[in-house]
Design a protein around this motif. Structure first.
Motif: not given
Length: 872
Positions: A567-570, A637-655, A678-683
């Motif tokens: 799936d795509t994450f945005e 921010f968009r990420m296409y074709g997410t994979q199980i290894s992309d699981a984690g906590y995403y955040y922005c750092e702004v200066t 980003i989490d997956f129902e069935n990993t």
């Protein structure tokens, strides 16, 4: 072989017998002194019979009578007149080998003169050669005399560089074949050194330490007649101290022309003490502390006092130092005069010799900078052989304080602020004025501008140099202000000789603080250079304005949730800034792994909207991440074709960046957003990794095998929809080193190695990978890790990369096997020793069998007479 050795032995025997027996004694006559010991050797060669031979000694006296002296075989051989001396050991025959002896006579007497014959009883099968040899001994009376006429010797305690001479008398009765020698020595403690020797052939020879001085004529030996010998030493050195000894020797020359000493006597002539010049050298500067005005002439004298001043030459050097204890290294050299009175100075500074022991320093037109502590260094030089000089003494005077006074200018410095900022980026103008100026004729004024950052009262403060003017009014900017001064954002001007201005065209928030100026007065010296004479600083002037610190609020909102791989994450990042003047924003997208152990930078966008991939380096997915700017304060921010290894906590750092003068940007503040998961129902299944090693301790050169076993939880074993990337590494205390890897397609990558060991990786089971380390060495010791990245095949046939998992480490130790390393050398050594022993036994057997014969037996005394010819 047996016939060969028998023939060789027979030929050797015939050759020896053809030469005949040879008995030898020294060539005579032997001249010896009464009361001394004498040794007369005798040896026999080319004889037949037993190897140990016997010897008889006979004496034929001048009257013609023959006396039996001593024998090695028959104790009754000695005549009664010699029995007491032989029994007491005064006369003895001693063996030095089986076929040689020496006749030893202690305390030889005049009556021992005569011809001594050495006889050897025959043990030969036939008569051939000589059986005795004769040498003449002449015993002379002890007439050698040596004495020291102390009343005629000039010695005792002298000063270095002085001369002294010593005398002794030496004589002997005139005896044919004897010659006299005289040697002068000096004794220092338990050791003696030769100075000069008058050899028995009349030549003079110098000792190794006196050769150069003898050739230069500084040390010489004189014959004054009547047996008087004088030693003369000119320019005495400290090493000449000691007790002087006169040695007389009596010599004879043998048939070969070599000289032999038969008697030697010595006498102490006198003790010489040499006082070094250094202990008597005294130097001083005549005047006390001196105070004089600038442009005056300074005169100082250096006085030298020493013993034996006629033999010494003086070298003088003048210095000036900053402190009374300053040495030559930290002082300035003024003028130098060598031992030949050659001066190396200048027109203003010179030195001259006003008497034999006094030199004068003249320093014209002194300045304030010439204030200091003046001292002179004196070196005393003494002549030595070869027209050379050596440094005999060196001393430095105490320093004299010389103060040069100068009328310094007096003035005050006022600092004012015609223009002060009310907000950041407003201009600031400071004015530094010199007032109440006195005694400043010919003085040049320059200024330095300083900034002091505000700090709490209990903390130390530091000042930063903004810019300064040197004595030539050249501008030099401080390190922190070079860029702003170079671009014209900070301007320094000189309105007139007493007014200086500092302008900051765009004041920054970091410019808030206190300012002060320092005005320096410069005076011109006689060489037209400038010297700083005074510094006066103004009071501190504060430059502040009301200020609120800028702040940021960043909010991250998920626009598209992810429930399964592919799936795509945005995610949207909204920025709200406060107290910022015309800001621009840069954004950095970060992800924190679910375990929280690692934070990885994904992508960034600068304040100029330039995007950049940071730690996103997956070759097949470089275009799968996008960062866009949807408005001035919002980013997507968009990420296409997410994979199980992309699981984690995403955040922005702004200066937030704000503009400075000259279109430059400076960082104002920064903030990070909340985290979007980003989490997956069935990993899929869960995995674990373990390591198994066949052993944990190995010896160098052996092979060790470590297996990496993957365990799957929640899925049937042996499924085909799971593959793995496997990577091995080893870590020590300071670093981790990659070894080898195998991707899910079975392609292996091996890291280059520096040592002699090698490693390999193989898949031995569907979920078991074996690392083999061949020919191990000590550098292979460490903690070994196995990292596994599972890949899962989805229902649509695509592959999903899972999170990397890492095993616990296995510690491998490499020991040095002492026994194993010594096993082969010990075996080789034992084998070599056995071979050498066997070879020695074989050689001994052959020699005993073929090369030896039974020795002659019988009564040795009975064989003393000649054998009958019928025995041949």
């Amino acid at each position: 072989m047996e016939h060969f050795f028998d023939s060789f032995f027979i030929l050797s025997t015939i050759f020896a017998l053809s030469l005949g027996r040879i008995v030898k004694v020294p060539a005579g006559p032997l001249i010896r002194v009464e009361g001394r010991d004498i040794v007369i050797p005798c040896n026999v060669s080319h004889f037949d019979g037993p190897p140990e031979q016997d010897f008889d000694w006979e004496l034929t006296q001048d009257s013609g009578s023959i006396m039996h002296v001593v024998s090695t075989l028959d104790s009754s051989f000695t005549d009664k007149s010699y029995e007491d001396r032989v029994n007491s050991g005064e006369i003895a025959v001693e063996r030095t080998s089986a076929s040689s002896v020496v006749l030893r006579i202690k305390h030889v007497k005049l009556t021992d003169s005569g011809k001594y014959k050495c006889l050897t009883p025959s043990t030969d099968a036939s008569i051939s050669g000589n059986y005795d040899a004769e040498v003449e001994l002449r015993v002379i009376s002890d007439s050698l005399k040596v004495a020291a006429p102390k009343s005629r010797s000039k010695a005792g305690s002298i000063t270095e560089g002085s001369s002294f001479d010593l005398r002794c008398t030496a004589s002997q009765d005139s005896v044919e074949g004897t010659h006299l020698s005289v040697t002068w020595e000096v004794r220092r403690g338990a050791t003696s050194e030769k100075i000069l020797s008058l050899n028995p052939d009349g030549g003079v020879m110098a000792g190794s330490g006196y050769s150069q001085r003898y050739q230069a004529g500084v040390v010489r030996l004189e014959l004054l007649g009547n047996g008087v010998y004088r030693l003369v030493v000119a320019h005495a050195l400290p090493t000449d101290e000691g007790t002087y000894v006169c040695v007389a020797g009596q010599w004879v020359k043998d048939k070969s022309g070599a000289w032999k000493n038969i008697l030697e006597k010595s006498t102490d002539v006198g003790e010489v003490k040499v006082t070094p010049i250094a202990s008597s050298l005294m130097v001083s500067v005549g005047e006390g502390n001196v105070t004089l005005n600038a442009d005056s002439t300074l005169e100082l004298t250096c006085t030298v006092a020493t013993a034996n001043s006629d033999a010494i030459r003086i070298e003088v050097t003048w210095y000036v130092g900053p402190t009374p204890s300053a040495d030559q290294g930290s002082s300035r050299l003024l003028v130098h005069m060598d031992r030949d009175s050659v001066v190396n100075g200048s027109d203003a500074i010179t030195v001259s010799r006003v008497s034999a022991d006094t030199t004068r320093l003249v320093f014209r037109e002194v300045e304030k900078t010439d204030t200091g502590y003046y001292f002179c260094k004196v070196v005393g030089w003494m002549p030595q052989s070869g027209r050379t000089w050596y440094k005999a003494a060196e001393k430095t005077t105490t320093s004299v304080r010389v103060t040069v006074t100068l009328l310094e200018p007096t003035y005050s410095v006022l600092l004012s602020a015609p223009t002060t900022p009310h907000f950041s980026d407003d201009p600031t103008e400071l004015e530094c004025k010199v007032t109440d100026v006195q005694n400043a004729n010919g003085t040049r004024m320059t200024v330095s501008w300083h900034y002091r950052k505000p700090t709490p009262a209990d903390l130390p403060f530091s000042d930063d140099l903004i810019a300064t003017m040197d004595q030539n009014w050249d501008l030099q900017a401080g390190e922190k202000y070079k860029e702003r001064v170079g671009k014209g954002h900070i301007v320094l001007t000189k309105l007139d000789p007493a007014v200086f201005k500092l302008q900051i065209l765009h004041t920054r928030d970091s410019d808030r603080g206190e300012y002060f100026c320092t005005v320096s007065a410069w005076a011109q010296t006689k060489d037209h250079s400038w010297v700083k004479t005074k510094d006066v600083s103004s009071r501190n002037l504060p430059v502040y304005w009301d200020q609120e610190d800028p702040s940021l609020i960043v909010v991250a909102t998920p626009l598209k949730a992810v429930f399964s791989g592919g799936d795509t994450f945005e995610m949207a990042c909204k920025v709200t800034g406060k107290k910022l003047k015309n800001p621009k924003y840069s954004v950095l997208i970060n992800v924190e792994e679910p375990s929280g152990r690692k934070i990885r930078k994904i992508m960034s966008m600068s304040q100029d909207s330039v995007t950049r991939l940071e730690e996103w380096n997956e070759k097949n997915r470089l275009d799968s991440v996008v960062l866009e700017k949807s408005s001035a304060d919002e980013f997507h921010f968009r990420m296409y074709g997410t994979q199980i290894s992309d699981a984690g906590y995403y955040y922005c750092e702004v200066t937030a960046w704000t503009p400075d003068a000259g279109n430059t940007w400076s960082e104002a503040t920064r903030d990070i957003s909340n985290k979007v998961k980003i989490d997956f129902e069935n990993t899929g299944p869960a995995f674990s990794v373990s390591l198994h090693s066949d052993r944990l301790t190995v010896y160098p050169g052996e092979t060790v095998k470590i297996e990496c076993v993957i365990t799957v939880h929640g899925a049937a074993a042996g499924t085909d929809n799971i593959s793995y990337d496997v990577k091995w590494s080893v870590s020590t205390e300071d670093k981790s080193v990659f070894l080898v890897s195998m991707d899910r397609w079975g392609l292996m990558t091996l890291a280059p190695r520096n040592g002699t060991s090698d490693c390999s990786l193989e898949r031995i089971k569907p979920r078991t990978y074996r690392l083999s380390i061949h020919n191990t060495e000590d550098t292979d010791q460490g903690n070994y890790h196995c990292s596994v990245t599972p890949w899962l095949q989805t229902s649509d046939g695509s592959w999903q990369k899972s999170l990397e998992i890492q095993s616990e480490p296995v510690l491998l130790k490499v020991d040095f096997a002492m026994l194993e390393s010594l096993k082969y050398p010990l075996l080789l050594g034992a084998a070599a020793a056995l071979c050498v022993g066997l070879l020695a036994m074989l050689i001994g057997y052959i020699g005993a069998r073929f090369c030896c014969k039974n020795a002659l037996q019988g009564d040795m005394r009975g064989n003393r007479q000649l054998v009958s010819m019928e025995m041949d």
